[in-house]
Write a protein that holds these residues in place. Structure first.
Motif, PDB file in Angstrom:
ATOM      1  N   SER A  20       0.815  -1.216   0.000  1.00 26.42           N
ATOM      2  CA  SER A  20       0.000   0.000   0.000  1.00 26.42           C
ATOM      3  C   SER A  20       0.847   1.264   0.000  1.00 26.42           C
ATOM      4  O   SER A  20       0.502   2.250  -0.655  1.00 26.42           O
ATOM      5  CB  SER A  20      -0.941  -0.003   1.207  1.00 26.42           C
ATOM      6  OG  SER A  20      -0.199  -0.111   2.416  1.00 26.42           O
ATOM      7  N   VAL A  21       1.964   1.277   0.730  1.00 23.83           N
ATOM      8  CA  VAL A  21       2.813   2.467   0.756  1.00 23.83           C
ATOM      9  C   VAL A  21       3.458   2.676  -0.597  1.00 23.83           C
ATOM     10  O   VAL A  21       3.517   3.798  -1.118  1.00 23.83           O
ATOM     11  CB  VAL A  21       3.887   2.349   1.864  1.00 23.83           C
ATOM     12  CG1 VAL A  21       4.851   3.531   1.803  1.00 23.83           C
ATOM     13  CG2 VAL A  21       3.218   2.277   3.235  1.00 23.83           C
ATOM     14  N   ARG A  44       1.717  13.106  -0.960  1.00 16.89           N
ATOM     15  CA  ARG A  44       3.112  13.354  -0.580  1.00 16.89           C
ATOM     16  C   ARG A  44       3.216  13.770   0.888  1.00 16.89           C
ATOM     17  O   ARG A  44       4.101  13.309   1.612  1.00 16.89           O
ATOM     18  CB  ARG A  44       3.702  14.445  -1.472  1.00 16.89           C
ATOM     19  CG  ARG A  44       5.136  14.831  -1.097  1.00 16.89           C
ATOM     20  CD  ARG A  44       5.729  15.803  -2.097  1.00 16.89           C
ATOM     21  NE  ARG A  44       7.083  16.190  -1.717  1.00 16.89           N
ATOM     22  CZ  ARG A  44       7.426  17.360  -1.177  1.00 16.89           C
ATOM     23  NH1 ARG A  44       6.492  18.283  -0.954  1.00 16.89           N
ATOM     24  NH2 ARG A  44       8.677  17.617  -0.855  1.00 16.89           N
ATOM     25  N   GLY A  45       2.325  14.655   1.334  1.00 13.55           N
ATOM     26  CA  GLY A  45       2.455  15.217   2.668  1.00 13.55           C
ATOM     27  C   GLY A  45       1.971  14.320   3.791  1.00 13.55           C
ATOM     28  O   GLY A  45       2.453  14.421   4.922  1.00 13.55           O
ATOM     29  N   LEU A  46       1.035  13.435   3.500  1.00 11.98           N
ATOM     30  CA  LEU A  46       0.427  12.642   4.570  1.00 11.98           C
ATOM     31  C   LEU A  46       0.615  11.140   4.416  1.00 11.98           C
ATOM     32  O   LEU A  46       0.800  10.426   5.405  1.00 11.98           O
ATOM     33  CB  LEU A  46      -1.076  12.936   4.635  1.00 11.98           C
ATOM     34  CG  LEU A  46      -1.486  14.339   5.081  1.00 11.98           C
ATOM     35  CD1 LEU A  46      -3.001  14.484   4.993  1.00 11.98           C
ATOM     36  CD2 LEU A  46      -1.021  14.609   6.500  1.00 11.98           C
ATOM     37  N   MET A  47       0.551  10.639   3.187  1.00 10.99           N
ATOM     38  CA  MET A  47       0.433   9.195   3.018  1.00 10.99           C
ATOM     39  C   MET A  47       1.773   8.465   2.935  1.00 10.99           C
ATOM     40  O   MET A  47       1.973   7.444   3.594  1.00 10.99           O
ATOM     41  CB  MET A  47      -0.406   8.884   1.773  1.00 10.99           C
ATOM     42  CG  MET A  47      -1.859   9.278   1.898  1.00 10.99           C
ATOM     43  SD  MET A  47      -2.796   8.867   0.420  1.00 10.99           S
ATOM     44  CE  MET A  47      -2.551   7.101   0.346  1.00 10.99           C
ATOM     45  N   ILE A  48       2.681   8.961   2.087  1.00  8.90           N
ATOM     46  CA  ILE A  48       3.877   8.168   1.793  1.00  8.90           C
ATOM     47  C   ILE A  48       4.685   7.898   3.062  1.00  8.90           C
ATOM     48  O   ILE A  48       4.966   6.747   3.399  1.00  8.90           O
ATOM     49  CB  ILE A  48       4.736   8.858   0.720  1.00  8.90           C
ATOM     50  CG1 ILE A  48       3.985   8.897  -0.620  1.00  8.90           C
ATOM     51  CG2 ILE A  48       6.067   8.117   0.549  1.00  8.90           C
ATOM     52  CD1 ILE A  48       4.714   9.655  -1.714  1.00  8.90           C
ATOM     53  N   GLY A  65       9.126  11.526   2.938  1.00 13.18           N
ATOM     54  CA  GLY A  65       8.501  10.717   1.890  1.00 13.18           C
ATOM     55  C   GLY A  65       9.291  10.745   0.602  1.00 13.18           C
ATOM     56  O   GLY A  65       9.414   9.723  -0.096  1.00 13.18           O
ATOM     57  N   ASP A  66       9.848  11.893   0.257  1.00 11.32           N
ATOM     58  CA  ASP A  66      10.679  11.986  -0.948  1.00 11.32           C
ATOM     59  C   ASP A  66      11.920  11.104  -0.833  1.00 11.32           C
ATOM     60  O   ASP A  66      12.344  10.470  -1.804  1.00 11.32           O
ATOM     61  CB  ASP A  66      11.105  13.435  -1.187  1.00 11.32           C
ATOM     62  CG  ASP A  66       9.962  14.320  -1.645  1.00 11.32           C
ATOM     63  OD1 ASP A  66       8.908  13.784  -2.023  1.00 11.32           O
ATOM     64  OD2 ASP A  66      10.123  15.559  -1.608  1.00 11.32           O
ATOM     65  N   VAL A  67      12.517  11.079   0.362  1.00  9.07           N
ATOM     66  CA  VAL A  67      13.705  10.242   0.560  1.00  9.07           C
ATOM     67  C   VAL A  67      13.341   8.767   0.364  1.00  9.07           C
ATOM     68  O   VAL A  67      14.018   8.033  -0.371  1.00  9.07           O
ATOM     69  CB  VAL A  67      14.309  10.461   1.957  1.00  9.07           C
ATOM     70  CG1 VAL A  67      15.468   9.501   2.192  1.00  9.07           C
ATOM     71  CG2 VAL A  67      14.787  11.898   2.109  1.00  9.07           C
ATOM     72  N   LEU A  68      12.269   8.324   1.031  1.00  7.64           N
ATOM     73  CA  LEU A  68      11.839   6.933   0.875  1.00  7.64           C
ATOM     74  C   LEU A  68      11.518   6.626  -0.580  1.00  7.64           C
ATOM     75  O   LEU A  68      11.872   5.564  -1.102  1.00  7.64           O
ATOM     76  CB  LEU A  68      10.616   6.678   1.764  1.00  7.64           C
ATOM     77  CG  LEU A  68       9.991   5.279   1.673  1.00  7.64           C
ATOM     78  CD1 LEU A  68      10.995   4.204   2.076  1.00  7.64           C
ATOM     79  CD2 LEU A  68       8.742   5.194   2.550  1.00  7.64           C
ATOM     80  N   SER A  69      10.868   7.550  -1.257  1.00 11.25           N
ATOM     81  CA  SER A  69      10.482   7.339  -2.659  1.00 11.25           C
ATOM     82  C   SER A  69      11.705   7.171  -3.551  1.00 11.25           C
ATOM     83  O   SER A  69      11.756   6.264  -4.403  1.00 11.25           O
ATOM     84  CB  SER A  69       9.644   8.524  -3.153  1.00 11.25           C
ATOM     85  OG  SER A  69       8.444   8.639  -2.428  1.00 11.25           O
ATOM     86  N   HIS A  70      12.705   8.033  -3.374  1.00 11.40           N
ATOM     87  CA  HIS A  70      13.881   7.934  -4.237  1.00 11.40           C
ATOM     88  C   HIS A  70      14.745   6.722  -3.890  1.00 11.40           C
ATOM     89  O   HIS A  70      15.439   6.190  -4.766  1.00 11.40           O
ATOM     90  CB  HIS A  70      14.683   9.233  -4.185  1.00 11.40           C
ATOM     91  CG  HIS A  70      14.118  10.292  -5.083  1.00 11.40           C
ATOM     92  ND1 HIS A  70      14.448  10.396  -6.414  1.00 11.40           N
ATOM     93  CD2 HIS A  70      13.210  11.274  -4.850  1.00 11.40           C
ATOM     94  CE1 HIS A  70      13.792  11.393  -6.958  1.00 11.40           C
ATOM     95  NE2 HIS A  70      13.028  11.947  -6.029  1.00 11.40           N
ATOM     96  N   LEU A  71      14.694   6.264  -2.653  1.00 15.75           N
ATOM     97  CA  LEU A  71      15.350   4.997  -2.332  1.00 15.75           C
ATOM     98  C   LEU A  71      14.678   3.861  -3.093  1.00 15.75           C
ATOM     99  O   LEU A  71      15.347   2.954  -3.626  1.00 15.75           O
ATOM    100  CB  LEU A  71      15.279   4.727  -0.825  1.00 15.75           C
ATOM    101  CG  LEU A  71      16.196   5.577   0.065  1.00 15.75           C
ATOM    102  CD1 LEU A  71      15.840   5.361   1.534  1.00 15.75           C
ATOM    103  CD2 LEU A  71      17.664   5.234  -0.176  1.00 15.75           C
ATOM    104  N   TYR A  72      13.352   3.915  -3.160  1.00 17.17           N
ATOM    105  CA  TYR A  72      12.630   2.870  -3.894  1.00 17.17           C
ATOM    106  C   TYR A  72      12.886   2.986  -5.399  1.00 17.17           C
ATOM    107  O   TYR A  72      13.116   1.984  -6.084  1.00 17.17           O
ATOM    108  CB  TYR A  72      11.129   2.959  -3.609  1.00 17.17           C
ATOM    109  CG  TYR A  72      10.345   1.861  -4.308  1.00 17.17           C
ATOM    110  CD1 TYR A  72      10.468   0.542  -3.891  1.00 17.17           C
ATOM    111  CD2 TYR A  72       9.517   2.140  -5.378  1.00 17.17           C
ATOM    112  CE1 TYR A  72       9.776  -0.480  -4.531  1.00 17.17           C
ATOM    113  CE2 TYR A  72       8.816   1.126  -6.022  1.00 17.17           C
ATOM    114  CZ  TYR A  72       8.947  -0.175  -5.602  1.00 17.17           C
ATOM    115  OH  TYR A  72       8.277  -1.176  -6.236  1.00 17.17           O
ATOM    116  N   MET A  73      12.853   4.205  -5.910  1.00 20.53           N
ATOM    117  CA  MET A  73      13.091   4.388  -7.337  1.00 20.53           C
ATOM    118  C   MET A  73      14.493   3.931  -7.726  1.00 20.53           C
ATOM    119  O   MET A  73      14.692   3.293  -8.769  1.00 20.53           O
ATOM    120  CB  MET A  73      12.866   5.851  -7.726  1.00 20.53           C
ATOM    121  CG  MET A  73      11.411   6.262  -7.700  1.00 20.53           C
ATOM    122  SD  MET A  73      11.114   7.934  -8.334  1.00 20.53           S
ATOM    123  CE  MET A  73      11.398   8.912  -6.881  1.00 20.53           C
TER     124      MET A  73
END
Length: 819
Positions: free
Chosen positions: A447-448, A506-510, A618-626
């Motif tokens: 889900s994340v 971006r602000g609440l969910m990720i 959230g941006d950090v987690l996202s770019h780690l995943y990307m």
């Protein structure tokens, strides 16, 4: 040995134990052993050291003592700063599961585990559907006709979509559907959307959140047996009504109600609900025959028991039910998919029309949360990635054939910079799309990660298409049948808005959900807050807390050591050109995990209200995943050397973004001193990453300007035509003709000592043939190139008296009735 030496040995031992994530018993034995070695070497008993050791080791290792001295008091403090999880939050947190995102939260991702997952692949049957019916559908689609003339898909297109089962991709074969994988579902939507966003949305919605998926997971056998075959064949056109004027993302504010009562159905008095609703933004509502509705259920007369408020419930209502109102159409910008409001006032719905029947009353929010991942993880990422791929293909070709100052505009550095982003972002989106679809096909429900994909693929679409429009300039803004970019450009805000607006995502969910779901201990600690059995709560909290403490210490040490050494000694699963990226993403995973823990400790439950801080995490987690997805994609594709510019650029861009967001987090920590301290721990030598160089950007942009295997891989899966009569085919054909003609033009200009222009071309061609500089056949190649280029850069001239025909969905309705 001197005291300084023993101190340094002690520090080295502690750092080693923390770095390797040793358990508490190992720490205890290791320091007991160190005391023993000290005694043997020095010949004297280390009294002070032993007292300190016992004062720490005994309370930590004797569980009852530890719980009474520390855990019980800390649990009381934790309860004061962390409110109990609400039922709505509980359901959202329980939806789906975690996958690679949880590994990234550990600070020590296992790359071998990631690379061991099978490479996502279409089956032969799925590939045949993409190459056959999907290709045929794309050839039928004329986006100008759809958006400007009909404001709808033509009747023949609706018939084809139903006949070939596009609405039944996720429905199992036993019910007449295709039973496709998540990757196949994504691939079909991506290809159709690359041709027409309106058609893409029309195809994706019945296969996304809606009656079909909800019935698959929760429907009764009778409901499945009746509705799923009809949905698969397109005999029913479904929609799902959740959003209303006064409740968007806030399920608790849902104003739509259903009252338990008795009513007449099929000539009999049965138990059911009288439902009142007011919904808007409902895709396919104007043409739907089957309406899903979310409402709050109440039982004021106690017909079902003592409970008055029953919770969110889902109903499945044929649109010809008395009282159901389908309003006039919404027009989402210039995307002409069917969308509109629906209302109902005291509409009687029998219990058998509740999705899942009477047993699922009050389970609606859980049902929705468990199904939302499809729209976020499959449909919208496919839409965004398709836009990136078609923009890469067309923009590269256009920038090659369009010339200014006798030079292809793709050679200008300003244009090159935008083209670099187009290529790099598209590579990144495709990597995320494929890896996440593969995870879904393995049975995962991340889900994340679905929120990460929804946000970054739609934002990536926004950046890529904006860059493509800038490069096309006048060609992109003049509307007409030849414009292959404008409707995609106009549809960008739609994808940004639906399935949870991107600002909130971006602000609440990720990170807001990610920190709780993916952290190995935080959710376990939070669950203790509301436990009634105090002793069980303390015991559970004790286990989670001290594991959490060790986890945080370990990440602090790992972040510091890997920061100090710039990740030099981190193991990489391979020794090739991209091995450094495995090391650097591992290093940033430790930095992220430690920084997040400090923020959670400092802010507690307040962190979710610090949306700017949460968004950066959230941006950090996202770019780690990307970054992970790009490395896996490169490996899955056999490490093609020609793709390395894309991999290098996108990975370097992600690492720079991660470091930039961490710096912003540290600058904006509620405690500036603590922010500086955490920064010193994770970045002891200062900033490590720079934006990709101009030279690397030039290599990426060059891939788009010339036919190659790398260009084909980057844009694989979208509809590409070489037909010079097709809008996209014009630029592809023109680039091929120009590349064939360029060496001939160079020879002609050198042989005649002239420079060719559109005005003197024919004159010099004739002279060149006469003087035997080129052959007549070669002159014809140059003529065809000039003709194809002129067609590719031309814009449409329209009759000013011609206006759009506002069919308002009549075509689709007539087609549905005819079936």
């Amino acid at each position: 040995m001197s005291g300084l030496v023993w101190f340094l040995v002690t520090i080295a031992l502690a750092l080693t134990l923390a770095y390797t994530r040793s358990k508490l018993p190992v720490w205890t034995l290791a320091f007991a052993g160190l005391l023993g070695v000290n005694w043997l070497i020095s010949g004297s008993f280390p009294l002070i050291g032993t007292i300190v050791f016992l004062a720490v080791a005994i309370p930590l290792n004797v569980t009852p003592l530890r719980r009474n001295l520390f855990s019980r008091k800390l649990l009381a403090w934790f309860r004061s700063v962390m409110p109990p999880i609400s039922q709505t939050e509980r359901v959202a947190l329980d939806a789906g599961n975690t996958w690679w995102d949880a590994d990234l939260f550990t600070g020590k991702p296992d790359w071998n585990k990631l690379l061991s997952y099978p490479s996502p692949q279409l089956s032969d049957e799925e590939q045949a559907f993409v190459d056959g019916p999907t290709e045929a559908l794309c050839k039928m689609l004329d986006d100008w006709e759809i958006t400007h003339e009909k404001n709808d898909l033509p009747a023949a297109t609706w018939d084809f979509i139903r006949e070939k089962g596009f609405f039944g991709m996720i429905i199992p074969k036993e019910y007449g559907g295709h039973g496709f994988s998540a990757l196949a579902h994504s691939s079909v939507v991506m290809k159709v959307a690359s041709r027409s966003p309106s058609a893409g949305v029309t195809v994706m919605v019945p296969n996304s959140l809606g009656p079909g998926e909800l019935l698959l997971h929760y429907g009764t056998d009778k409901q499945k047996d009746y509705y799923l075959p009809r949905l698969a064949k397109g005999e029913e056109i479904p929609c799902f009504a959740l959003t209303g004027p006064h409740a968007g993302s806030d399920a608790g504010a849902l104003p739509d109600t259903g009252i338990v009562c008795k009513g007449e159905h099929n000539g009999k008095e049965v138990l059911g609900f009288r439902i009142t609703w007011d919904k808007r933004y409902i895709t396919l509502a104007p043409v739907a025959t089957l309406l899903g509705v979310a409402f709050k259920a109440y039982d004021p007369d106690g017909l079902l028991g003592d409970k008055k408020s029953l919770g969110i419930t889902l109903a499945l209502i044929p649109t010809d039910t008395p009282g159901v109102e389908i309003g006039q159409r919404h027009f989402p910008l210039n995307a002409s998919f069917q969308n509109g409001p629906t209302r109902g006032k005291d509409v009687f719905v029998p219990m058998e029309h509740l999705i899942g029947g009477q047993d699922f009353i009050g389970e609606g929010w859980r049902m929705l949360m468990n199904c939302l991942s499809v729209g976020r993880a499959i449909s919208l990422p496919a839409l965004g990635t398709g836009a990136g791929k078609i923009s890469s293909r067309t923009t590269g070709a256009y920038a090659r054939v369009r010339k200014q100052f006798k030079t292809p505009i793709g050679k200008f550095e300003g244009v090159e910079e935008a083209m670099t982003r187009i290529g790099g972002y598209t590579y990144r989106m495709e990597a995320m799309r494929r890896m996440t679809a593969g995870a879904l096909d393995l049975g995962e429900k991340p889900s994340v990660l679905s929120a990460i994909l929804k946000y970054h693929c739609t934002e990536g679409m926004r950046q890529v298409v904006n860059d493509a429009m800038d490069i096309h300039a006048g060609k992109g803004v003049m509307m007409g049948p030849s414009n292959y970019l404008a409707r995609t450009y106009q549809s960008i805000p739609i994808s940004i808005t639906v399935e949870g607006a991107n600002i909130l995502t971006r602000g609440l969910m990720i990170f807001g959900q990610g920190a709780i779901r993916c952290h190995p201990y935080l959710l376990k600690e939070m669950e203790c807050v509301g436990m009634e059995d105090e002793e069980q709560a303390v015991a559970k909290f004790d286990r989670a807390l001290f594991s959490h403490v060790g986890f945080t210490i370990s990440n602090a040490v790992r972040a510091f050591v890997t920061g100090l050494t710039r990740g030099l000694f981190i193991r990489s699963p391979e020794a090739g050109e991209v091995s450094r990226y495995y090391k650097q993403f591992s290093r940033m995973s430790s930095a992220f995990a430690f920084s997040a823990d400090v923020a959670l400790l400092l802010l507690g439950g307040e962190l979710k209200r610090k949306e700017k801080l949460s968004a950066r995490f959230g941006d950090v987690l996202s770019h780690l995943y990307m970054g992970s997805a790009m490395l896996k994609q490169f490996e899955d594709q056999g490490r093609p050397a020609s793709d390395l510019p894309l991999v290098h650029w996108a990975c370097q861009d992600s690492l720079h973004t991660i470091e930039d967001r961490l710096n912003e987090i540290f600058r904006n920590f509620p405690s500036p001193l603590l922010g500086r301290l955490v920064k010193w721990v994770v970045m002891p030598t200062g900033s490590s990453y720079r934006r990709p160089t101009d030279k690397l950007g030039h290599e990426v942009a060059s891939l788009l300007l010339t036919p190659s295997a790398a260009r084909d891989r980057l844009t694989r899966g979208v509809f590409i035509s070489n037909d010079p009569a097709d809008p996209v085919g014009k630029v592809e054909y023109a680039m091929e003709r120009m590349l064939a003609a360029e060496p001939l033009e160079a020879r002609l200009q050198k042989g005649l000592g002239v420079r060719l222009t559109p005005n003197n071309l024919e004159e010099h061609l004739q002279r060149g043939v006469e003087e035997k500089v080129i052959a007549e056949q070669e002159a014809e190649v140059i003529r065809e190139s000039a003709k194809a280029t002129a067609a590719a850069i031309a814009v449409d001239e329209l009759d000013p008296e011609r206006a759009p025909e506002a069919h308002a969905g009549k075509t689709a309705k007539q087609a549905a009735k005819a079936s």
